[in-house]
Design a protein around this motif. Structure first.
Motif, mmCIF file in Angstrom:
data_model
loop_
_atom_site.group_PDB
_atom_site.id
_atom_site.type_symbol
_atom_site.label_atom_id
_atom_site.label_comp_id
_atom_site.label_asym_id
_atom_site.label_seq_id
_atom_site.Cartn_x
_atom_site.Cartn_y
_atom_site.Cartn_z
ATOM 1 N N GLN A 89 0.971 -1.080 0.031
ATOM 2 C CA GLN A 89 0.038 0.111 -0.140
ATOM 3 C C GLN A 89 0.747 1.301 -0.106
ATOM 4 O O GLN A 89 0.573 2.228 -0.644
ATOM 5 C CB GLN A 89 -0.932 0.152 1.340
ATOM 6 N N GLN A 91 4.108 1.484 -0.940
ATOM 7 C CA GLN A 91 4.440 1.778 -2.249
ATOM 8 C C GLN A 91 3.787 2.314 -3.450
ATOM 9 O O GLN A 91 4.134 3.033 -4.173
ATOM 10 C CB GLN A 91 5.122 0.431 -2.691
ATOM 11 N N ASN A 92 2.339 1.685 -3.466
ATOM 12 C CA ASN A 92 1.418 2.083 -4.374
ATOM 13 C C ASN A 92 1.260 3.602 -4.097
ATOM 14 O O ASN A 92 0.912 4.406 -5.186
ATOM 15 C CB ASN A 92 0.125 1.309 -4.219
ATOM 16 N N GLU A 93 1.122 4.116 -3.027
ATOM 17 C CA GLU A 93 0.845 5.418 -2.668
ATOM 18 C C GLU A 93 2.063 6.416 -3.465
ATOM 19 O O GLU A 93 1.906 7.317 -3.789
ATOM 20 C CB GLU A 93 0.741 5.813 -1.063
ATOM 21 N N THR A 122 11.082 4.034 -4.766
ATOM 22 C CA THR A 122 10.623 2.860 -4.127
ATOM 23 C C THR A 122 11.570 1.860 -3.524
ATOM 24 O O THR A 122 11.290 1.495 -2.308
ATOM 25 C CB THR A 122 9.837 1.851 -5.450
ATOM 26 N N SER A 152 -1.052 -6.977 -5.943
ATOM 27 C CA SER A 152 -0.695 -5.462 -5.958
ATOM 28 C C SER A 152 -0.392 -5.180 -7.078
ATOM 29 O O SER A 152 -0.662 -3.773 -7.669
ATOM 30 C CB SER A 152 0.365 -5.326 -4.810
ATOM 31 N N HIS A 153 0.500 -5.998 -7.817
ATOM 32 C CA HIS A 153 0.957 -5.989 -9.414
ATOM 33 C C HIS A 153 -0.191 -5.748 -10.170
ATOM 34 O O HIS A 153 -0.005 -4.875 -11.181
ATOM 35 C CB HIS A 153 1.933 -7.022 -9.692
ATOM 36 N N VAL A 156 -1.653 -2.098 -9.656
ATOM 37 C CA VAL A 156 -0.646 -1.181 -10.241
ATOM 38 C C VAL A 156 -0.605 -1.085 -11.689
ATOM 39 O O VAL A 156 -0.647 -0.089 -12.186
ATOM 40 C CB VAL A 156 0.758 -1.617 -9.764
#
Length: 224
Positions: A89, A91-93, A122, A152-153, A156
């Motif tokens: 989360q 990393q995605n932010e 990152t 998650s991938h 993204v």
């Protein structure tokens, strides 16, 4: 080089472990205990590794009894699951402000620089997170946790695909999605390689990976 073996989905090897929280903390004292469990797990990951990690060790480090831990987590894998979800989360932010049509319209050299900067950001974020490097390894090495990474991938991929298609509606959508999905996995693999082999130059890895990803996306854009 640190080698991480793929380990069974559960200690017994019979059934995949339960990853669901038993309950979420609501009161301040419960939240404190919950966070102490996560913090202890993160500390121990870097000290003993994934395989030697146990709920007993986590309880000892957190200064709580096993029943206190089992109020929230059924096993160590559920704790790792929560740590992995939080890492993804965060990393995605970091990625979200970059994933806009304006970025996708940048000239090739500028786009490549932005990818390299994002990669290094990152990398730094992961290294700064409590046990971020070890949590990253766990998401790859533990079969029952791989869906966190894959989910998650996928998320993204869609986050990047939308602004790319808005900026370049003529591009082949299916090929663009595949290219982004492969690029994300390749960039994470490069990040893990840097964790495992400190002799590599992060700047050189970032630049090389960015050039590879950019070249593919420029082809998808078509003529300027």
């Amino acid at each position: 080089m640190t080698r991480v073996k793929s380990i069974p989905a559960a200690d017994s090897g019979a059934l995949p472990p339960d990853l669901e929280l038993k309950k979420a903390p609501t009161q301040p004292r419960a939240v404190e205990t919950y966070e102490r469990i996560l913090g202890a797990c993160a500390e121990l990951l870097g000290e003993v590794g994934i395989e030697r990690l146990s709920t007993n060790l986590i309880c000892q480090r957190a200064g709580i009894s096993p029943p206190a831990l089992y109020q929230y987590f059924p096993n160590k894998y559920a704790i790792l699951h929560e740590l992995g979800t939080r890492l993804m989360q965060v990393q995605n932010e970091l990625l979200a402000p970059w994933a806009v049509p304006a970025t996708m319209r940048l000239p090739e050299a500028e786009f490549a620089r932005s990818v390299a900067e994002l990669f290094l950001g990152t990398l730094a974020l992961t290294e700064q997170m409590p046990a971020g490097v070890w949590v990253t390894r766990a998401l790859r090495a533990v079969p029952s946790l791989q869906h966190v990474r894959n989910g998650s991938h996928d998320f993204v991929t869609d986050m990047l695909l939308a602004p790319f298609m808005e900026a370049h509606p003529q591009a082949d959508r299916a090929q663009a999605r595949l290219s982004f999905r492969l690029a994300i996995d390749a960039l994470y693999a490069a990040q893990e390689l840097l964790f495992d082999d400190p002799s590599l130059d992060p700047q050189a890895v970032a630049r090389t990976m960015a050039e590879m990803v950019t070249a593919q996306l420029m082809r998808l854009r078509g003529p300027a």
